[in-house]
Design a protein around this motif. Structure first.
Motif, PDB file in Angstrom:
ATOM      1  N   GLU A 293     -11.523 106.055 -41.965  1.00 47.69           N
ATOM      2  CA  GLU A 293     -12.274 105.531 -40.826  1.00 47.69           C
ATOM      3  C   GLU A 293     -11.393 104.822 -39.799  1.00 47.69           C
ATOM      4  O   GLU A 293     -11.814 104.576 -38.682  1.00 47.69           O
ATOM      5  N   GLY A 294     -10.187 104.441 -40.191  1.00 48.59           N
ATOM      6  CA  GLY A 294      -9.283 103.781 -39.256  1.00 48.59           C
ATOM      7  C   GLY A 294      -9.236 102.280 -39.458  1.00 48.59           C
ATOM      8  O   GLY A 294     -10.115 101.684 -40.096  1.00 48.59           O
ATOM      9  N   PRO A 295      -8.183 101.633 -38.905  1.00 47.04           N
ATOM     10  CA  PRO A 295      -7.986 100.198 -39.125  1.00 47.04           C
ATOM     11  C   PRO A 295      -9.079  99.317 -38.529  1.00 47.04           C
ATOM     12  O   PRO A 295      -9.157  98.132 -38.845  1.00 47.04           O
ATOM     13  N   GLY A 296      -9.942  99.876 -37.700  1.00 46.36           N
ATOM     14  CA  GLY A 296     -11.018  99.092 -37.109  1.00 46.36           C
ATOM     15  C   GLY A 296     -11.998  98.538 -38.125  1.00 46.36           C
ATOM     16  O   GLY A 296     -12.685  97.546 -37.851  1.00 46.36           O
ATOM     17  N   VAL A 297     -12.075  99.146 -39.316  1.00 48.31           N
ATOM     18  CA  VAL A 297     -13.007  98.654 -40.342  1.00 48.31           C
ATOM     19  C   VAL A 297     -12.320  97.704 -41.327  1.00 48.31           C
ATOM     20  O   VAL A 297     -12.978  97.140 -42.202  1.00 48.31           O
ATOM     21  N   PHE A 298     -10.996  97.536 -41.182  1.00 49.18           N
ATOM     22  CA  PHE A 298     -10.244  96.778 -42.185  1.00 49.18           C
ATOM     23  C   PHE A 298     -10.743  95.347 -42.329  1.00 49.18           C
ATOM     24  O   PHE A 298     -10.995  94.874 -43.445  1.00 49.18           O
ATOM     25  N   VAL A 299     -10.857  94.615 -41.229  1.00 45.69           N
ATOM     26  CA  VAL A 299     -11.231  93.202 -41.312  1.00 45.69           C
ATOM     27  C   VAL A 299     -12.644  93.055 -41.873  1.00 45.69           C
ATOM     28  O   VAL A 299     -12.891  92.192 -42.727  1.00 45.69           O
ATOM     29  N   ASP A 300     -13.572  93.882 -41.424  1.00 49.09           N
ATOM     30  CA  ASP A 300     -14.946  93.795 -41.935  1.00 49.09           C
ATOM     31  C   ASP A 300     -14.986  93.995 -43.448  1.00 49.09           C
ATOM     32  O   ASP A 300     -15.676  93.252 -44.163  1.00 49.09           O
ATOM     33  N   LEU A 301     -14.259  94.980 -43.946  1.00 51.16           N
ATOM     34  CA  LEU A 301     -14.263  95.240 -45.389  1.00 51.16           C
ATOM     35  C   LEU A 301     -13.539  94.131 -46.143  1.00 51.16           C
ATOM     36  O   LEU A 301     -13.934  93.774 -47.260  1.00 51.16           O
ATOM     37  N   THR A 302     -12.487  93.586 -45.557  1.00 53.75           N
ATOM     38  CA  THR A 302     -11.796  92.456 -46.183  1.00 53.75           C
ATOM     39  C   THR A 302     -12.729  91.266 -46.320  1.00 53.75           C
ATOM     40  O   THR A 302     -12.767  90.598 -47.366  1.00 53.75           O
ATOM     41  N   VAL A 303     -13.495  90.989 -45.279  1.00 52.89           N
ATOM     42  CA  VAL A 303     -14.460  89.878 -45.324  1.00 52.89           C
ATOM     43  C   VAL A 303     -15.490  90.116 -46.415  1.00 52.89           C
ATOM     44  O   VAL A 303     -15.835  89.202 -47.187  1.00 52.89           O
ATOM     45  N   GLU A 304     -15.990  91.334 -46.521  1.00 56.32           N
ATOM     46  CA  GLU A 304     -16.975  91.638 -47.576  1.00 56.32           C
ATOM     47  C   GLU A 304     -16.353  91.458 -48.960  1.00 56.32           C
ATOM     48  O   GLU A 304     -17.010  90.954 -49.880  1.00 56.32           O
ATOM     49  N   ALA A 305     -15.091  91.864 -49.112  1.00 60.16           N
ATOM     50  CA  ALA A 305     -14.417  91.699 -50.408  1.00 60.16           C
ATOM     51  C   ALA A 305     -14.285  90.226 -50.756  1.00 60.16           C
ATOM     52  O   ALA A 305     -14.501  89.818 -51.910  1.00 60.16           O
ATOM     53  N   LEU A 306     -13.944  89.390 -49.779  1.00 57.72           N
ATOM     54  CA  LEU A 306     -13.797  87.962 -50.026  1.00 57.72           C
ATOM     55  C   LEU A 306     -15.143  87.325 -50.378  1.00 57.72           C
ATOM     56  O   LEU A 306     -15.224  86.468 -51.259  1.00 57.72           O
ATOM     57  N   ARG A 307     -16.208  87.734 -49.710  1.00 56.24           N
ATOM     58  CA  ARG A 307     -17.535  87.200 -50.036  1.00 56.24           C
ATOM     59  C   ARG A 307     -17.943  87.598 -51.455  1.00 56.24           C
ATOM     60  O   ARG A 307     -18.484  86.783 -52.206  1.00 56.24           O
ATOM     61  N   ALA A 308     -17.693  88.861 -51.819  1.00 60.47           N
ATOM     62  CA  ALA A 308     -18.059  89.313 -53.162  1.00 60.47           C
ATOM     63  C   ALA A 308     -17.242  88.589 -54.219  1.00 60.47           C
ATOM     64  O   ALA A 308     -17.766  88.208 -55.275  1.00 60.47           O
ATOM     65  N   LEU A 309     -15.972  88.378 -53.934  1.00 60.76           N
ATOM     66  CA  LEU A 309     -15.111  87.669 -54.884  1.00 60.76           C
ATOM     67  C   LEU A 309     -15.539  86.209 -55.001  1.00 60.76           C
ATOM     68  O   LEU A 309     -15.562  85.647 -56.108  1.00 60.76           O
ATOM     69  N   ALA A 310     -15.909  85.599 -53.892  1.00 63.03           N
ATOM     70  CA  ALA A 310     -16.411  84.221 -53.928  1.00 63.03           C
ATOM     71  C   ALA A 310     -17.661  84.137 -54.791  1.00 63.03           C
ATOM     72  O   ALA A 310     -17.857  83.168 -55.538  1.00 63.03           O
ATOM     73  N   PHE A 311     -18.506  85.145 -54.715  1.00 64.81           N
ATOM     74  CA  PHE A 311     -19.728  85.181 -55.521  1.00 64.81           C
ATOM     75  C   PHE A 311     -19.390  85.169 -57.014  1.00 64.81           C
ATOM     76  O   PHE A 311     -19.952  84.398 -57.791  1.00 64.81           O
ATOM     77  N   LEU A 312     -18.440  86.024 -57.423  1.00 64.58           N
ATOM     78  CA  LEU A 312     -18.025  86.045 -58.827  1.00 64.58           C
ATOM     79  C   LEU A 312     -17.421  84.711 -59.243  1.00 64.58           C
ATOM     80  O   LEU A 312     -17.744  84.167 -60.302  1.00 64.58           O
ATOM     81  N   HIS A 313     -16.550  84.180 -58.410  1.00 71.50           N
ATOM     82  CA  HIS A 313     -15.853  82.942 -58.754  1.00 71.50           C
ATOM     83  C   HIS A 313     -16.807  81.759 -58.855  1.00 71.50           C
ATOM     84  O   HIS A 313     -16.594  80.845 -59.655  1.00 71.50           O
ATOM     85  N   GLU A 314     -17.855  81.754 -58.046  1.00 64.88           N
ATOM     86  CA  GLU A 314     -18.811  80.650 -58.106  1.00 64.88           C
ATOM     87  C   GLU A 314     -19.597  80.650 -59.415  1.00 64.88           C
ATOM     88  O   GLU A 314     -20.170  79.637 -59.799  1.00 64.88           O
ATOM     89  N   PHE A 315     -19.627  81.792 -60.094  1.00 63.09           N
ATOM     90  CA  PHE A 315     -20.209  81.860 -61.431  1.00 63.09           C
ATOM     91  C   PHE A 315     -19.131  81.687 -62.502  1.00 63.09           C
ATOM     92  O   PHE A 315     -19.348  82.009 -63.670  1.00 63.09           O
ATOM     93  N   ASP A 316     -17.967  81.213 -62.077  1.00 63.58           N
ATOM     94  CA  ASP A 316     -16.836  80.931 -62.965  1.00 63.58           C
ATOM     95  C   ASP A 316     -16.306  82.186 -63.643  1.00 63.58           C
ATOM     96  O   ASP A 316     -15.820  82.144 -64.773  1.00 63.58           O
ATOM     97  N   LEU A 317     -16.411  83.323 -62.961  1.00 65.20           N
ATOM     98  CA  LEU A 317     -15.887  84.580 -63.492  1.00 65.20           C
ATOM     99  C   LEU A 317     -14.613  84.960 -62.754  1.00 65.20           C
ATOM    100  O   LEU A 317     -14.572  84.952 -61.526  1.00 65.20           O
ATOM    101  N   ILE A 318     -13.562  85.286 -63.505  1.00 64.85           N
ATOM    102  CA  ILE A 318     -12.319  85.815 -62.943  1.00 64.85           C
ATOM    103  C   ILE A 318     -12.304  87.315 -63.237  1.00 64.85           C
ATOM    104  O   ILE A 318     -12.451  87.725 -64.391  1.00 64.85           O
TER     105      ILE A 318
END
Length: 216
Positions: A29-54
């Protein structure tokens, strides 16, 4: 969890994700979607971490991108077979797990898995997207020389290819620091630093993530 119509036996089913892994998605899709997907990855990872899951095994195959968004989200973190709560399994947290090019260097120095080691793994995936290779590429995965390269090598980040925001280079360098203390302490902090580096204003939470937390 349901019952097989063929055998009548109970079974588990998994959702089929129609899409591709995050590396292939950005290349397609090109680098234009990179930041949006990175943000989604960080939100999903924050969700796991808030449940104390690594997670302990973040890599391209485990970061899938839907062709069609669901609840406003495209990125899905999958395969939590190695995930743990370090407080409940303190000895297991010291066992090196994951896929070698994405393993944080401190794990190879007998330090416990943490939120910061997950962030390193995500950074290695993002480096793969931007530069076409993981930060450290060993010729003999698993060998002692590869381990020393991961731990000792001071990474120098190349200039960004066209299409990526200028501040991304410094942010990615922080995420991949060989010293975990120099990385963001959490995915939420990593997102805040990304906003600061790239001049964006992505919120840490969305209505969908708040609802998911309430329902979990």
């Amino acid at each position: 969890f349901d019952t097989s119509p063929d055998s009548g036996l109970p079974r588990f089913t998994l959702e089929f994700i129609e899409g591709r892994d995050i590396v292939e998605a950005v290349r397609h899709e090109g680098p234009g979607v990179f930041v949006d997907l990175t943000v989604e990855a960080l939100r999903a990872l924050a969700f796991l971490h808030e449940f104390d899951l690594i997670h302990r095994d973040l890599k391209p195959d485990n970061l899938l991108v839907r062709d069609t968004p669901k609840l406003g989200c495209r990125l899905v973190i999958v395969d939590i077979g190695l995930a743990l709560r370090a407080k409940e399994q303190p000895f297991e947290a010291f066992r090196v797990a994951g896929t070698l090019p994405y393993v944080a260097p401190e794990l190879l120095a007998n330090r416990a898995a943490s939120r910061r080691s997950d962030l390193y793994a995500l950074g290695a995936v993002l480096h793969d997207i931007v530069y076409g290779a993981t930060p450290t590429v060993g010729t003999a995965p698993g060998a002692g020389d590869f381990v020393r390269e991961v731990i000792d090598r001071q990474r120098t980040m190349a200039e960004l290819p066209p299409g990526y925001p200028a501040g991304l280079r410094e942010w990615l360098s922080e995420l991949l620091s060989p010293e975990p203390e120099r990385r963001p302490a959490s995915a939420a902090e990593a997102l805040a630093r990304l906003n600061e580096s790239c001049g964006t204003r992505f919120p840490a939470e969305t209505p969908a993530s708040r609802t998911a937390r309430l329902l979990s």
